[in-house]
Design a protein around this motif. Structure first.
Motif, mmCIF file in Angstrom:
data_model
loop_
_atom_site.group_PDB
_atom_site.id
_atom_site.type_symbol
_atom_site.label_atom_id
_atom_site.label_comp_id
_atom_site.label_asym_id
_atom_site.label_seq_id
_atom_site.Cartn_x
_atom_site.Cartn_y
_atom_site.Cartn_z
ATOM 1 N N UNK A 62 0.820 -1.208 0.000
ATOM 2 C CA UNK A 62 0.000 0.000 0.000
ATOM 3 C C UNK A 62 0.860 1.266 0.000
ATOM 4 N N UNK A 63 1.889 1.303 0.813
ATOM 5 C CA UNK A 63 2.759 2.483 0.865
ATOM 6 C C UNK A 63 3.566 2.609 -0.429
ATOM 7 N N UNK A 64 3.962 1.488 -1.008
ATOM 8 C CA UNK A 64 4.749 1.466 -2.250
ATOM 9 C C UNK A 64 5.914 2.451 -2.167
ATOM 10 N N UNK A 65 6.858 2.208 -1.263
ATOM 11 C CA UNK A 65 7.925 3.172 -1.001
ATOM 12 C C UNK A 65 8.686 3.625 -2.240
ATOM 13 N N UNK A 66 8.982 2.717 -3.155
ATOM 14 C CA UNK A 66 9.748 3.083 -4.343
ATOM 15 C C UNK A 66 8.954 4.010 -5.262
ATOM 16 N N UNK A 67 7.657 3.869 -5.263
ATOM 17 C CA UNK A 67 6.818 4.706 -6.124
ATOM 18 C C UNK A 67 6.599 6.094 -5.544
ATOM 19 N N UNK A 68 6.827 6.238 -4.251
ATOM 20 C CA UNK A 68 6.516 7.498 -3.568
ATOM 21 C C UNK A 68 7.726 8.189 -2.956
ATOM 22 N N UNK A 69 8.917 7.726 -3.272
ATOM 23 C CA UNK A 69 10.146 8.316 -2.740
ATOM 24 C C UNK A 69 10.081 8.401 -1.217
ATOM 25 N N UNK A 70 9.602 7.336 -0.626
ATOM 26 C CA UNK A 70 9.342 7.242 0.808
ATOM 27 C C UNK A 70 10.631 7.281 1.627
ATOM 28 N N UNK A 71 10.578 7.947 2.766
ATOM 29 C CA UNK A 71 11.658 7.946 3.755
ATOM 30 C C UNK A 71 11.124 7.332 5.034
ATOM 31 N N UNK A 72 11.775 6.284 5.529
ATOM 32 C CA UNK A 72 11.379 5.663 6.780
ATOM 33 C C UNK A 72 11.305 4.156 6.648
ATOM 34 N N UNK A 73 10.635 3.529 7.611
ATOM 35 C CA UNK A 73 10.512 2.076 7.644
ATOM 36 C C UNK A 73 9.169 1.663 7.061
ATOM 37 N N UNK A 74 9.226 0.693 6.185
ATOM 38 C CA UNK A 74 8.009 0.156 5.566
ATOM 39 C C UNK A 74 8.250 -1.313 5.242
ATOM 40 N N UNK A 75 7.349 -2.164 5.675
ATOM 41 C CA UNK A 75 7.433 -3.582 5.345
ATOM 42 C C UNK A 75 8.704 -4.273 5.812
ATOM 43 N N UNK A 76 9.313 -3.777 6.861
ATOM 44 C CA UNK A 76 10.501 -4.413 7.397
ATOM 45 C C UNK A 76 11.809 -3.911 6.811
ATOM 46 N N UNK A 77 11.740 -2.827 6.045
ATOM 47 C CA UNK A 77 12.943 -2.252 5.446
ATOM 48 C C UNK A 77 12.999 -0.761 5.717
ATOM 49 N N UNK A 78 14.206 -0.233 5.701
ATOM 50 C CA UNK A 78 14.412 1.200 5.827
ATOM 51 C C UNK A 78 14.616 1.760 4.421
ATOM 52 N N UNK A 79 13.905 2.835 4.115
ATOM 53 C CA UNK A 79 13.993 3.463 2.798
ATOM 54 C C UNK A 79 14.454 4.910 2.919
ATOM 55 N N UNK A 81 14.415 8.069 0.141
ATOM 56 C CA UNK A 81 13.992 8.473 -1.202
ATOM 57 C C UNK A 81 13.489 7.280 -2.016
ATOM 58 N N UNK A 82 12.769 6.381 -1.350
ATOM 59 C CA UNK A 82 12.178 5.232 -2.016
ATOM 60 C C UNK A 82 13.131 4.096 -2.335
ATOM 61 N N UNK A 83 14.358 4.206 -1.919
ATOM 62 C CA UNK A 83 15.342 3.152 -2.180
ATOM 63 C C UNK A 83 15.697 2.453 -0.863
ATOM 64 N N UNK A 84 15.715 1.112 -0.873
ATOM 65 C CA UNK A 84 16.058 0.386 0.359
ATOM 66 C C UNK A 84 17.484 0.690 0.789
ATOM 67 N N UNK A 85 17.655 0.847 2.083
ATOM 68 C CA UNK A 85 18.964 1.097 2.680
ATOM 69 C C UNK A 85 19.506 -0.235 3.174
ATOM 70 N N UNK A 86 20.747 -0.519 2.847
ATOM 71 C CA UNK A 86 21.362 -1.747 3.349
ATOM 72 C C UNK A 86 21.631 -1.593 4.839
ATOM 73 N N UNK A 87 21.174 -2.563 5.596
ATOM 74 C CA UNK A 87 21.309 -2.524 7.048
ATOM 75 C C UNK A 87 22.190 -3.681 7.484
#
Length: 114
Positions: A62-79, A81-87
């Motif tokens: 629903x959040x679709x982080x990559x489509x929305x340039x999301x910053x924060x945690x979504x679905x168990x990943x940290x994003x 600008x919509x890109x997953x951050x390696x943790x």
């Protein structure tokens, strides 16, 4: 409530208001500063909550982080600008280490989907 603890799990199949998946999320009681953090250590309590969240897949879809340039945690990943951050693995719960990603529909910067 300490940011190192997680709120109790809610049942997703029970009515939880107009946006049931959000109120059923394990991170629902955590500080927004941690949920929308760009920093791994600040987001760690939210990532731990995601490991046992009943709506983790719905959240990511629903959040679709990559489509929305999301910053924060979504679905168990940290994003960022919509890109997953390696943790680093030592900061993640075992349940999240091998979590598959949903395909992105976002066009590359400066490009198009066509």
């Amino acid at each position: 409530m300490s940011t190192d603890t997680c709120p109790p799990l809610r049942r997703y199949d029970e009515p939880a208001g107009p946006v049931g998946w959000q109120t059923a999320a394990a991170c629902a009681g955590l500080p927004p500063k941690a949920v929308f953090s760009k920093k791994v250590k600040e987001a760690a309590p939210v990532l731990r909550a995601c490991a046992r969240c009943p709506v983790r897949r719905d959240c990511e879809r629903i959040v679709a982080p990559a489509d929305n340039w999301f910053d924060g945690v979504c679905g168990g990943r940290l994003y960022r600008s919509g890109r997953p951050v390696e943790i680093p693995a030592h900061l993640l719960p075992a349940a999240l280490i091998a979590l598959p990603t949903l395909p992105s529909t976002r066009a590359p910067r400066g490009g198009s989907l066509a």
